[in-house]
Design a protein around this motif. Structure first.
Motif, mmCIF file in Angstrom:
data_model
loop_
_atom_site.group_PDB
_atom_site.id
_atom_site.type_symbol
_atom_site.label_atom_id
_atom_site.label_comp_id
_atom_site.label_asym_id
_atom_site.label_seq_id
_atom_site.Cartn_x
_atom_site.Cartn_y
_atom_site.Cartn_z
ATOM 1 N N ALA A 1 20.739 118.342 89.078
ATOM 2 C CA ALA A 1 21.468 117.991 87.850
ATOM 3 C C ALA A 1 21.831 116.512 87.833
ATOM 4 C CB ALA A 1 22.720 118.854 87.710
ATOM 5 N N LYS A 2 22.304 116.011 88.957
ATOM 6 C CA LYS A 2 22.688 114.599 89.037
ATOM 7 C C LYS A 2 21.454 113.697 89.009
ATOM 8 C CE LYS A 2 25.718 111.520 91.599
ATOM 9 N NZ LYS A 2 26.632 111.395 92.738
ATOM 10 N N GLY B 1 17.340 110.293 83.431
ATOM 11 C CA GLY B 1 17.173 110.531 82.003
ATOM 12 C C GLY B 1 16.218 111.649 81.643
ATOM 13 N N GLU C 1 20.177 113.567 85.443
ATOM 14 C CA GLU C 1 21.048 112.703 84.633
ATOM 15 C C GLU C 1 20.778 111.232 84.929
ATOM 16 O OE1 GLU C 1 25.749 111.576 84.611
ATOM 17 O OE2 GLU C 1 25.246 113.717 84.810
ATOM 18 N N ARG C 2 20.625 110.904 86.201
ATOM 19 C CA ARG C 2 20.410 109.517 86.608
ATOM 20 C C ARG C 2 19.114 108.937 86.042
ATOM 21 N NH1 ARG C 2 21.087 108.153 92.785
ATOM 22 N NH2 ARG C 2 23.218 108.718 92.204
ATOM 23 N N SER D 1 15.794 116.185 81.596
ATOM 24 C CA SER D 1 16.526 117.440 81.745
ATOM 25 C C SER D 1 16.179 118.010 83.127
ATOM 26 C CB SER D 1 16.187 118.419 80.619
ATOM 27 O OG SER D 1 14.804 118.693 80.628
ATOM 28 N N GLU D 2 16.937 119.001 83.550
ATOM 29 C CA GLU D 2 16.814 119.499 84.926
ATOM 30 C C GLU D 2 15.442 120.100 85.245
ATOM 31 O OE1 GLU D 2 20.080 121.802 86.514
ATOM 32 O OE2 GLU D 2 21.472 120.771 85.165
#
Length: 154
Positions: free
Chosen positions: A24-25, A31, A28-29, A33-34
Motif C-alpha cells: 500500500a505504501k 503513484g 502510494e509512493r 494502485s495496489e
C-alpha cells in the motif's frame, strides 16, 4: 524485462531503500494502485532484478569494531588451488565480501571483527592458513563514509 521504465525504477529504488515496505505504501509512493503495483513488483522479482530481501544488521549492536580490507596474493596460479581457496572463503562468516581482482593482488576481502586482537588472531589462524595464500596486505577502515546501499539503477 530488458527495458526498465520509470515505474519499474521507482519500485526498485523504493524496495532497495526499504525491503519491508508494505504494498500500500509502495503503491502510494510511486503513484499506482495496489494491485498493479504488486504485479509489477512480482514481475521484477521473477525477472531476477530482485534477488532477495535481507535485514541490515547494526555493526555497533553486534560489537564489530574493526572493518578491514585484505589483499590476498598467490605465488602459484593454479585453478584447483583457487577453487579450494574460494570454497573455504565462502564458509568463513567474518569475511563479508570477497572479490577476485586484477592488479598486484589476486583477491580483495572485506573482513569484520570485534577488535584488533581478534583481527590479528584471524590473520594468523585463518587467513594465512588458507590454500594458496602467500601474502596478505591489510588496510583498516578508519571511518565508513558510504555504506553499501545496493547496486545503482543505471
Amino acid at each position: 524485462m530488458k527495458n526498465l521504465d520509470k515505474t519499474d525504477r521507482a519500485i526498485l529504488a523504493a524496495v532497495r531503500q526499504d525491503g519491508r515496505i508494505p504494498i500500500a505504501k509502495l503503491a502510494e509512493r510511486i503513484g499506482l494502485s495496489e494491485t498493479p503495483c504488486a504485479r509489477r513488483l512480482k514481475q521484477l522479482e521473477n525477472a531476477g532484478y530482485i534477488e532477495g530481501y535481507r535485514a541490515v544488521l547494526s555493526r555497533k549492536a553486534l560489537d564489530i569494531g574493526v572493518i578491514a580490507f585484505a589483499q590476498i596474493r598467490f605465488n602459484i596460479h593454479d585453478r584447483a588451488l583457487s577453487d579450494r581457496f574460494e570454497r573455504e572463503i565462502l564458509a568463513i562468516e567474518r569475511i563479508v565480501s570477497c572479490h577476485n581482482i586484477s592488479g598486484s593482488a589476486d583477491y580483495l576481502l572485506q573482513i569484520a571483527v570485534r577488535d584488533l586482537d581478534e583481527y590479528g588472531a584471524f590473520m594468523r589462524d585463518v587467513m594465512r592458513t588458507l590454500p594458496g595464500v602467500t601474502s596478505v596486505e591489510s588496510m583498516l577502515s578508519l571511518r565508513e563514509i558510504k555504506a553499501d546501499a545496493g547496486f545503482p539503477l543505471l
